[in-house]
Design a protein around this motif. Structure first.
Motif, mmCIF file in Angstrom:
data_model
loop_
_atom_site.group_PDB
_atom_site.id
_atom_site.type_symbol
_atom_site.label_atom_id
_atom_site.label_comp_id
_atom_site.label_asym_id
_atom_site.label_seq_id
_atom_site.Cartn_x
_atom_site.Cartn_y
_atom_site.Cartn_z
ATOM 1 N N ALA A 156 0.828 -1.205 0.000
ATOM 2 C CA ALA A 156 0.000 0.000 0.000
ATOM 3 C C ALA A 156 0.862 1.254 0.000
ATOM 4 C CB ALA A 156 -0.930 0.002 1.221
ATOM 5 N N ASP A 157 1.967 1.215 0.731
ATOM 6 C CA ASP A 157 2.864 2.370 0.775
ATOM 7 C C ASP A 157 3.462 2.656 -0.591
ATOM 8 O OD1 ASP A 157 2.394 2.738 3.431
ATOM 9 O OD2 ASP A 157 4.225 1.750 4.118
ATOM 10 N N ARG A 158 3.697 1.609 -1.357
ATOM 11 C CA ARG A 158 4.246 1.804 -2.700
ATOM 12 C C ARG A 158 3.257 2.561 -3.586
ATOM 13 N NH1 ARG A 158 5.638 -4.076 -3.061
ATOM 14 N NH2 ARG A 158 7.762 -4.321 -2.325
ATOM 15 N N LYS A 159 1.982 2.323 -3.323
ATOM 16 C CA LYS A 159 0.956 2.889 -4.207
ATOM 17 C C LYS A 159 0.601 4.325 -3.816
ATOM 18 C CE LYS A 159 -0.996 -1.639 -5.232
ATOM 19 N NZ LYS A 159 -2.148 -2.557 -5.067
ATOM 20 N N GLU A 160 0.226 4.532 -2.572
ATOM 21 C CA GLU A 160 -0.163 5.867 -2.149
ATOM 22 C C GLU A 160 -0.320 5.918 -0.637
ATOM 23 O OE1 GLU A 160 -3.918 6.624 -4.054
ATOM 24 O OE2 GLU A 160 -4.286 4.478 -4.074
ATOM 25 N N GLU A 161 -0.083 7.088 -0.071
ATOM 26 C CA GLU A 161 -0.185 7.238 1.376
ATOM 27 C C GLU A 161 -1.597 7.569 1.808
ATOM 28 O OE1 GLU A 161 2.663 9.964 2.818
ATOM 29 O OE2 GLU A 161 4.395 8.774 2.188
ATOM 30 N N GLN A 162 -2.334 8.314 0.985
ATOM 31 C CA GLN A 162 -3.711 8.616 1.329
ATOM 32 C C GLN A 162 -4.508 8.951 0.075
ATOM 33 O OE1 GLN A 162 -3.151 11.934 4.032
ATOM 34 N NE2 GLN A 162 -3.577 13.418 2.420
ATOM 35 N N ILE A 163 -5.821 8.786 0.187
ATOM 36 C CA ILE A 163 -6.740 9.092 -0.909
ATOM 37 C C ILE A 163 -7.721 10.130 -0.383
ATOM 38 C CG2 ILE A 163 -8.437 8.168 -2.531
ATOM 39 C CD1 ILE A 163 -7.191 5.395 -2.069
ATOM 40 N N THR A 164 -7.913 11.199 -1.140
ATOM 41 C CA THR A 164 -8.784 12.288 -0.698
ATOM 42 C C THR A 164 -10.005 12.413 -1.592
ATOM 43 O OG1 THR A 164 -6.880 13.499 0.183
ATOM 44 C CG2 THR A 164 -8.898 14.759 -0.210
ATOM 45 N N LEU A 165 -11.143 12.592 -0.972
ATOM 46 C CA LEU A 165 -12.389 12.863 -1.689
ATOM 47 C C LEU A 165 -13.108 13.969 -0.933
ATOM 48 C CD1 LEU A 165 -14.492 12.186 -3.888
ATOM 49 C CD2 LEU A 165 -15.448 10.487 -2.303
ATOM 50 N N GLY A 166 -12.930 15.216 -1.395
ATOM 51 C CA GLY A 166 -13.502 16.343 -0.682
ATOM 52 C C GLY A 166 -12.996 16.369 0.752
ATOM 53 N N SER A 177 -7.856 3.607 7.833
ATOM 54 C CA SER A 177 -8.496 4.585 8.712
ATOM 55 C C SER A 177 -8.944 5.770 7.861
ATOM 56 C CB SER A 177 -7.524 5.056 9.794
ATOM 57 O OG SER A 177 -6.431 5.758 9.215
ATOM 58 N N ALA A 178 -9.892 6.544 8.385
ATOM 59 C CA ALA A 178 -10.423 7.669 7.610
ATOM 60 C C ALA A 178 -10.770 8.830 8.522
ATOM 61 C CB ALA A 178 -11.654 7.227 6.820
ATOM 62 N N GLN A 179 -10.640 10.039 7.976
ATOM 63 C CA GLN A 179 -11.076 11.249 8.651
ATOM 64 C C GLN A 179 -12.046 11.978 7.741
ATOM 65 O OE1 GLN A 179 -7.767 13.712 9.735
ATOM 66 N NE2 GLN A 179 -6.999 12.290 11.286
ATOM 67 N N ILE A 180 -13.017 12.620 8.338
ATOM 68 C CA ILE A 180 -13.943 13.432 7.555
ATOM 69 C C ILE A 180 -14.018 14.807 8.204
ATOM 70 C CG2 ILE A 180 -16.043 12.656 8.747
ATOM 71 C CD1 ILE A 180 -16.877 12.584 5.458
ATOM 72 N N ALA A 181 -13.656 15.822 7.419
ATOM 73 C CA ALA A 181 -13.578 17.199 7.920
ATOM 74 C C ALA A 181 -12.682 17.284 9.148
ATOM 75 C CB ALA A 181 -14.977 17.728 8.227
ATOM 76 N N GLY A 182 -11.581 16.506 9.136
ATOM 77 C CA GLY A 182 -10.619 16.534 10.218
ATOM 78 C C GLY A 182 -10.991 15.692 11.422
ATOM 79 N N GLY A 201 -30.050 -1.652 -9.912
ATOM 80 C CA GLY A 201 -29.779 -2.794 -10.764
ATOM 81 C C GLY A 201 -28.321 -2.919 -11.178
ATOM 82 N N VAL A 202 -27.489 -1.920 -10.795
ATOM 83 C CA VAL A 202 -26.079 -1.946 -11.203
ATOM 84 C C VAL A 202 -25.164 -2.014 -9.971
ATOM 85 C CG1 VAL A 202 -24.253 -0.799 -12.494
ATOM 86 C CG2 VAL A 202 -26.626 -0.664 -13.287
ATOM 87 N N GLY A 203 -25.300 -1.028 -9.063
ATOM 88 C CA GLY A 203 -24.431 -1.048 -7.889
ATOM 89 C C GLY A 203 -24.336 0.296 -7.205
ATOM 90 N N TYR A 204 -23.186 0.556 -6.567
ATOM 91 C CA TYR A 204 -22.996 1.750 -5.749
ATOM 92 C C TYR A 204 -21.757 2.524 -6.190
ATOM 93 C CZ TYR A 204 -26.180 -0.823 -2.683
ATOM 94 O OH TYR A 204 -27.258 -1.507 -2.177
ATOM 95 N N ARG A 205 -21.808 3.838 -5.961
ATOM 96 C CA ARG A 205 -20.679 4.705 -6.325
ATOM 97 C C ARG A 205 -20.503 5.750 -5.241
ATOM 98 N NH1 ARG A 205 -20.021 9.733 -8.737
ATOM 99 N NH2 ARG A 205 -22.274 9.992 -8.842
ATOM 100 N N ILE A 206 -19.233 6.008 -4.862
ATOM 101 C CA ILE A 206 -18.954 7.068 -3.887
ATOM 102 C C ILE A 206 -18.498 8.315 -4.633
ATOM 103 C CG2 ILE A 206 -16.499 6.522 -3.509
ATOM 104 C CD1 ILE A 206 -17.001 7.063 -0.505
ATOM 105 N N GLY A 207 -18.929 9.468 -4.164
ATOM 106 C CA GLY A 207 -18.582 10.728 -4.811
ATOM 107 C C GLY A 207 -19.005 11.898 -3.930
ATOM 108 N N LEU A 208 -18.991 13.080 -4.505
ATOM 109 C CA LEU A 208 -19.399 14.286 -3.797
ATOM 110 C C LEU A 208 -20.763 14.736 -4.276
ATOM 111 C CD1 LEU A 208 -16.036 16.265 -3.951
ATOM 112 C CD2 LEU A 208 -16.938 14.949 -2.018
ATOM 113 N N ASP A 209 -21.499 15.417 -3.378
ATOM 114 C CA ASP A 209 -22.795 15.970 -3.757
ATOM 115 C C ASP A 209 -22.621 16.895 -4.958
ATOM 116 O OD1 ASP A 209 -24.047 14.685 -1.668
ATOM 117 O OD2 ASP A 209 -23.882 16.402 -0.310
ATOM 118 N N ASP A 210 -23.558 16.856 -5.854
ATOM 119 C CA ASP A 210 -23.519 17.771 -7.023
ATOM 120 C C ASP A 210 -23.833 19.192 -6.592
ATOM 121 O OD1 ASP A 210 -22.950 15.612 -8.657
ATOM 122 O OD2 ASP A 210 -25.088 15.199 -9.026
#
Length: 223
Positions: free
Chosen positions: A120-130, A140-145, A214-223
């Motif tokens: 995992a360290d080779r790939k990336e240290e963190q992923i950010t979505l908003g 582990s995850a943080q949301i708004a700190g 009928g397809v599945g789920y997707r994570i993203g930000l509010d439009d």
């Protein structure tokens, strides 16, 4: 975390699977090289436990196949052989680590986690979505700190969703990342429960998990 154990000693394998399950690690068992190929054809694994002596050949042959195909899945070799030449051969052919039988279950788990963290360290240290910041290293995850309180299966589900943010993932694919082939008593609709829990924890943050019927789920930000 989901791993594949390729081992024909079923008593040993069952002990490992039980121990890892207590730590939230899903472990599928293949008793031959051919079975391992079949498992890998339909499932992606975070790591492999691979015995050297198997009924239909040497685990080293399967290891060579993986590396020849540029597959970097972390591999921890298991064997009853203690000769230094066997260790050197396994490492030279692409194994990431080596553990001789008999072994302590705690050491096996620690080595597995170390291999997966290293990858995992080779790939990336963190992923950010908003406002959501996810650390693959320890899931582990943080949301708004603010640190999120996630169960192991909530964390595994978030891991799949955020690594594929913007993509629609089927319920079956998400289920396969949380449960082993032997978890026949757990239905695929269990995913809906964990989706609902994550949605509740994201409430008001701008992060959302949408359903494409009928397809599945997707994570993203509010439009």
């Amino acid at each position: 975390m989901r791993i594949l154990m390729v081992e024909d000693a079923k008593d040993l394998a069952e002990g490992v699977i039980t121990h890892l399950a207590r730590s939230g690690i899903v472990c599928d068992l293949a008793t031959t090289i051919d079975e391992a190929r079949d498992f890998r054809a339909v499932q992606r694994y975070d790591a492999m436990l691979l015995d050297i002596n198997l009924p239909d050949g040497s685990g080293l042959g399967l290891l060579r196949e993986l590396r020849a195909a540029a597959d970097r899945t972390p591999v921890l070799m298991l064997t009853a052989l203690s000769d230094i030449d066997d260790r050197v051969t396994a490492l030279d052919q692409g194994a990431d680590d080596y553990l001789s039988k008999p072994f302590d279950q705690r050491e096996l788990e620690a080595r597995l986690r170390a291999l997966v963290r290293r990858e995992a360290d080779r790939k990336e240290e963190q992923i950010t979505l908003g406002p959501l910041v996810y650390a693959p290293k320890d899931r582990s995850a943080q949301i708004a700190g603010r640190q999120m309180d996630l169960t192991r299966r909530e964390a595994a589900l978030l891991d799949m969703l955020i690594r594929h943010q913007g993509q629609v993932l089927s319920k079956t694919r998400l289920y396969d990342s949380l449960y082993g082939f032997d978890d026949a008593d757990v239905g695929v609709n269990a995913i809906e429960l964990y989706i609902a829990r994550l949605r509740k924890k994201f409430a008001g943050s701008g992060v959302q998990i949408t359903t494409q019927r009928g397809v599945g789920y997707r994570i993203g930000l509010d439009d």
